[in-house]
Write an enzyme that holds these catalytic residues in place. Structure first.
Site, PDB file in Angstrom:
ATOM      1  N   GLU A   1     -73.931-108.794 -53.468  1.00 34.29           N
ATOM      2  CA  GLU A   1     -74.882-107.846 -52.898  1.00 34.29           C
ATOM      3  C   GLU A   1     -75.914-107.371 -53.918  1.00 34.29           C
ATOM      4  O   GLU A   1     -75.602-107.162 -55.092  1.00 34.29           O
ATOM      5  CB  GLU A   1     -74.139-106.622 -52.350  1.00 34.29           C
ATOM      6  CG  GLU A   1     -73.178-106.921 -51.221  1.00 34.29           C
ATOM      7  CD  GLU A   1     -72.392-105.688 -50.801  1.00 34.29           C
ATOM      8  OE1 GLU A   1     -72.595-104.611 -51.423  1.00 34.29           O
ATOM      9  OE2 GLU A   1     -71.581-105.789 -49.867  1.00 34.29           O
TER      10      GLU A   1
ATOM     11  N   SER B   1     -73.441-119.805 -45.310  1.00 34.94           N
ATOM     12  CA  SER B   1     -73.787-120.164 -46.684  1.00 34.94           C
ATOM     13  C   SER B   1     -73.195-119.127 -47.635  1.00 34.94           C
ATOM     14  O   SER B   1     -73.118-117.941 -47.326  1.00 34.94           O
ATOM     15  CB  SER B   1     -75.306-120.249 -46.850  1.00 34.94           C
ATOM     16  OG  SER B   1     -75.939-119.047 -46.437  1.00 34.94           O
ATOM     17  N   TYR B   2     -72.773-119.593 -48.785  1.00 38.97           N
ATOM     18  CA  TYR B   2     -72.113-118.745 -49.778  1.00 38.97           C
ATOM     19  C   TYR B   2     -73.141-118.212 -50.767  1.00 38.97           C
ATOM     20  O   TYR B   2     -73.738-118.967 -51.526  1.00 38.97           O
ATOM     21  CB  TYR B   2     -71.032-119.551 -50.493  1.00 38.97           C
ATOM     22  CG  TYR B   2     -70.374-118.860 -51.662  1.00 38.97           C
ATOM     23  CD1 TYR B   2     -70.078-117.493 -51.628  1.00 38.97           C
ATOM     24  CD2 TYR B   2     -70.009-119.583 -52.801  1.00 38.97           C
ATOM     25  CE1 TYR B   2     -69.464-116.868 -52.692  1.00 38.97           C
ATOM     26  CE2 TYR B   2     -69.390-118.965 -53.878  1.00 38.97           C
ATOM     27  CZ  TYR B   2     -69.119-117.612 -53.820  1.00 38.97           C
ATOM     28  OH  TYR B   2     -68.505-116.990 -54.887  1.00 38.97           O
TER      29      TYR B   2
ATOM     30  N   SER C   1     -65.516-103.871 -40.389  1.00 45.92           N
ATOM     31  CA  SER C   1     -64.646-103.136 -39.478  1.00 45.92           C
ATOM     32  C   SER C   1     -63.855-104.060 -38.566  1.00 45.92           C
ATOM     33  O   SER C   1     -62.774-103.708 -38.110  1.00 45.92           O
ATOM     34  CB  SER C   1     -65.471-102.159 -38.637  1.00 45.92           C
ATOM     35  OG  SER C   1     -66.505-102.848 -37.949  1.00 45.92           O
TER      36      SER C   1
ATOM     37  N   ASP D   1     -80.594-102.958 -39.492  1.00 44.59           N
ATOM     38  CA  ASP D   1     -79.661-102.411 -40.488  1.00 44.59           C
ATOM     39  C   ASP D   1     -79.953-103.002 -41.861  1.00 44.59           C
ATOM     40  O   ASP D   1     -79.052-103.413 -42.590  1.00 44.59           O
ATOM     41  CB  ASP D   1     -78.210-102.694 -40.086  1.00 44.59           C
ATOM     42  CG  ASP D   1     -77.210-101.837 -40.873  1.00 44.59           C
ATOM     43  OD1 ASP D   1     -77.636-100.811 -41.453  1.00 44.59           O
ATOM     44  OD2 ASP D   1     -76.018-102.191 -40.897  1.00 44.59           O
TER      45      ASP D   1
ATOM     46  N   GLU E   1     -76.897-103.442 -49.255  1.00 44.21           N
ATOM     47  CA  GLU E   1     -75.601-104.088 -49.008  1.00 44.21           C
ATOM     48  C   GLU E   1     -75.749-105.362 -48.196  1.00 44.21           C
ATOM     49  O   GLU E   1     -74.914-106.271 -48.296  1.00 44.21           O
ATOM     50  CB  GLU E   1     -74.645-103.145 -48.267  1.00 44.21           C
ATOM     51  CG  GLU E   1     -74.220-101.929 -49.058  1.00 44.21           C
ATOM     52  CD  GLU E   1     -75.039-100.705 -48.717  1.00 44.21           C
ATOM     53  OE1 GLU E   1     -74.437 -99.652 -48.464  1.00 44.21           O
ATOM     54  OE2 GLU E   1     -76.285-100.798 -48.697  1.00 44.21           O
TER      55      GLU E   1
ATOM     56  N   SER F   1     -63.960-107.816 -39.191  1.00 45.18           N
ATOM     57  CA  SER F   1     -64.033-109.176 -39.719  1.00 45.18           C
ATOM     58  C   SER F   1     -63.730-109.179 -41.213  1.00 45.18           C
ATOM     59  O   SER F   1     -63.819-108.150 -41.882  1.00 45.18           O
ATOM     60  CB  SER F   1     -65.418-109.776 -39.470  1.00 45.18           C
ATOM     61  OG  SER F   1     -66.407-109.067 -40.202  1.00 45.18           O
TER      62      SER F   1
ATOM     63  N   ASP G   1     -75.812-110.068 -42.010  1.00 46.17           N
ATOM     64  CA  ASP G   1     -75.310-109.019 -41.111  1.00 46.17           C
ATOM     65  C   ASP G   1     -76.274-108.739 -39.963  1.00 46.17           C
ATOM     66  O   ASP G   1     -77.052-107.776 -39.992  1.00 46.17           O
ATOM     67  CB  ASP G   1     -75.008-107.735 -41.875  1.00 46.17           C
ATOM     68  CG  ASP G   1     -74.058-106.822 -41.096  1.00 46.17           C
ATOM     69  OD1 ASP G   1     -73.851-107.084 -39.890  1.00 46.17           O
ATOM     70  OD2 ASP G   1     -73.531-105.863 -41.667  1.00 46.17           O
TER      71      ASP G   1
END
Length: 556
Positions: A166, A160-161, A92, A205, A209, A94, A223
């Site tokens: 997901e 980190s990538y 929302s 949360d 996802e 970023s 997140d």
């Protein structure tokens, strides 16, 4: 603009840069504080290091003390130090972008946040909370914050990538994990929560996802914008507004507006259920109805749910937060990790173990059916063209350009093979004029014509469409285009369409069950008449005419 920027610099001081240390473990990071003073503000004084990371100039007259000066600190990173690539995700306020650092060729997932939007939407607490929480974490099952920097308009978090994206993507793709996969990924989540709660942090949360998978298919939880760091004397956190996601929110947050470590254990129970069943336990048409089911503990287990996994879920989805397996009141994580579902798990080095190959589990829906397992490993990277025979391929669905003999006369009934009142298929060797007549006949008398956008139906029939352990009856309609529509036959509502592409591939598993593989999902279908092979054959025939006879269609 200057005032807006100054407000954000005051509210969100990006003072720490997390850098890689020379430790053998990739999970180890070191936090280096740049200065105890706030960063420079446009138009203000600059008593600390400049925002570009260069050391401050020595003061006049301090030459005799220069030998005591600390060494210059590393230059602060800047946007021009990176080559930015594809967008990995959008929130929302970023955007996460894949970036390669030019100096080192290392890849990062850089989270970019617009300062104006953060201030306008009152999201400053979310940004500072996420940065502060992530700077406390040093564990292989969490996304790592390596560095932060900013320019006049944006904040940048170097993360980190997680190359494989997901966990939710894989649940949607294969529908239902087998027991080995469910056990392994549940164990990794439990290990991560044990570490997180040991740090006094509640995620609040947790959901598929927010569980990413790295290049080696190990989890990386992300997140932390709604996370909460508990004070030493506090066991729960108050929430003045709703935080979390409806399907995974705990009952205490709904009834008491408070969350505790045990709230994450409730979410864990929902995730385990979803890994096995393919859908979360609490489902309804809107959030209010979902919340009502949660506070009443209204959910059911589908048949064939793994018994030990079911027992574990039942011990986690408990309305009383103090009675959930794994919470402090129930003696913590020891009893949770000792649950029979985990009896084959070696907890000490999970992050070094090789994850099991993702395997879909489709148990038989009746005594006459067979269990089906779909190995997803090859589908992770291989979606090449179907290697099928191109014999008697035509340039279109008409017979005018084919080498096939045209049938005499204009009796279109000769092309239609009725199986029953709701099932038929067409031979494809009709002329354009005959196609027009077939379409007129379909429009005038076929009740399914309204769902196919005036495309000619080539094959149709009832199927049971599986999603995890759940199955729903659908009318499947293969048409020109090509298209594969599926309709709710009771309510007469179009429910969706299987997306066509050159990578689409049908696969018959047995007489009744067939799969339709697409790049983002595998559709599990069962033909109650036992003619799965006929569906696959017709789909292949249409696929050949679309992609082998029209090579340019493959790039459309």
């Amino acid at each position: 603009m200057a005032r807006t920027t100054s407000q954000l610099y005051d509210a969100v001081p990006i003072q720490s840069s997390v850098v890689l240390c020379s430790c053998p473990s990739p999970s180890m990071v070191r936090t280096q504080t740049e200065s105890s003073t706030p960063p420079g503000i446009p138009g203000g004084s600059r008593q600390g290091p400049a925002m570009d990371g260069t050391a401050a100039e020595p003061r006049p007259g301090a030459g005799s003390l220069q030998h005591a000066q600390p060494p210059p600190q590393p230059r602060k990173k800047r946007p021009e130090d990176f080559k930015f690539g594809k967008i990995l995700g959008e929130g929302s306020f970023s955007t996460v972008v894949l970036a390669r650092e030019l100096a080192t060729s290392r890849e990062y997932a850089i989270k970019i946040l617009e300062k104006r939007h953060i201030i306008k939407e009152n999201k400053v607490p979310y940004v500072t909370r996420e940065r502060d929480v992530m700077s406390r974490l040093d564990h292989p099952f969490f996304v790592k914050l390596y560095f932060t920097f900013q320019d006049d308009e944006k904040l940048y978090f170097g993360l980190s990538y997680a190359k494989n994206g997901e966990l939710l993507k894989y649940i949607r793709k294969i529908g239902s994990f087998d027991e080995t996969c469910t056990r392994f990924y549940t164990a990794e989540i439990v290990s991560a929560l044990e570490y997180l709660h040991g740090k006094g942090i509640i995620h609040r949360d947790l959901k598929p996802e927010n569980i990413l998978l790295n290049e080696d298919m190990h989890i990386q939880i992300t997140d932390f914008g709604t996370a909460k760091v508990l004070s030493p004397e506090s066991k729960q956190a108050r929430a003045n507004s709703f935080v979390g996601t409806a399907q995974y929110v705990s009952p205490e947050l709904l009834t008491e507006k408070s969350a505790c470590k045990s709230s994450d254990l409730w979410a864990l129970g929902c995730i385990i259920y979803q890994l096995v069943a393919g859908l979360p336990p609490f489902r309804a048409g809107n959030e209010y109805l979902i919340f009502q089911k949660i506070i009443k503990l209204e959910y059911d287990f589908p048949e064939k749910f793994f018994p030990k996994a079911r027992d574990l879920v039942e011990k986690l989805l408990v309305l009383d937060a103090t009675k959930r397996l794994g919470c402090e009141e129930m003696e913590g994580y020891g009893p949770l990790k000792a649950h029979p579902f985990f009896e084959s798990v070696t907890w000490e080095n999970l992050h070094q173990q090789t994850p099991p190959k993702l395997t879909a589990y489709l148990p038989a829906m009746s005594e006459d059916d067979e269990d089906c397992y779909g190995n997803y490993d090859n589908l992770l990277s291989q979606f090449g063209c179907m290697q099928v025979s191109s014999s008697s391929s035509s340039h279109s669905l008409s017979a005018s350009d084919t080498g096939l003999p045209q049938r005499s006369g204009s009796n279109i009934e000769q092309y239609i093979h009725d199986l029953d009142s709701n099932s038929f298929e067409l031979d494809l060797q009709f002329s354009e004029d005959e196609k027009r007549l077939l379409l007129e006949k379909q429009a005038g008398g076929n009740p399914w014509h309204q769902f196919v956008e005036n495309n000619l139906i080539l094959k149709m029939g009832p199927v049971d469409k599986r999603k995890g352990l759940f199955a729903r009856r659908r009318q499947l309609l293969l048409t020109e285009g090509p298209h594969l529509y599926y309709v709710d036959p009771v309510n007469k509502v179009l429910k969706g369409e299987i997306p066509w592409s050159q990578e689409l591939r049908p696969e018959a598993k047995n007489f009744k069950t067939f799969f339709v593989h697409t790049p983002n999902r595998t559709y599990y279908l069962m033909d109650p008449s036992g003619n799965a092979h006929k569906w696959c054959r017709k789909i292949q025939e249409v696929w050949r005419q679309r992609y082998q006879s029209h090579p340019d269609a493959a790039v459309q």
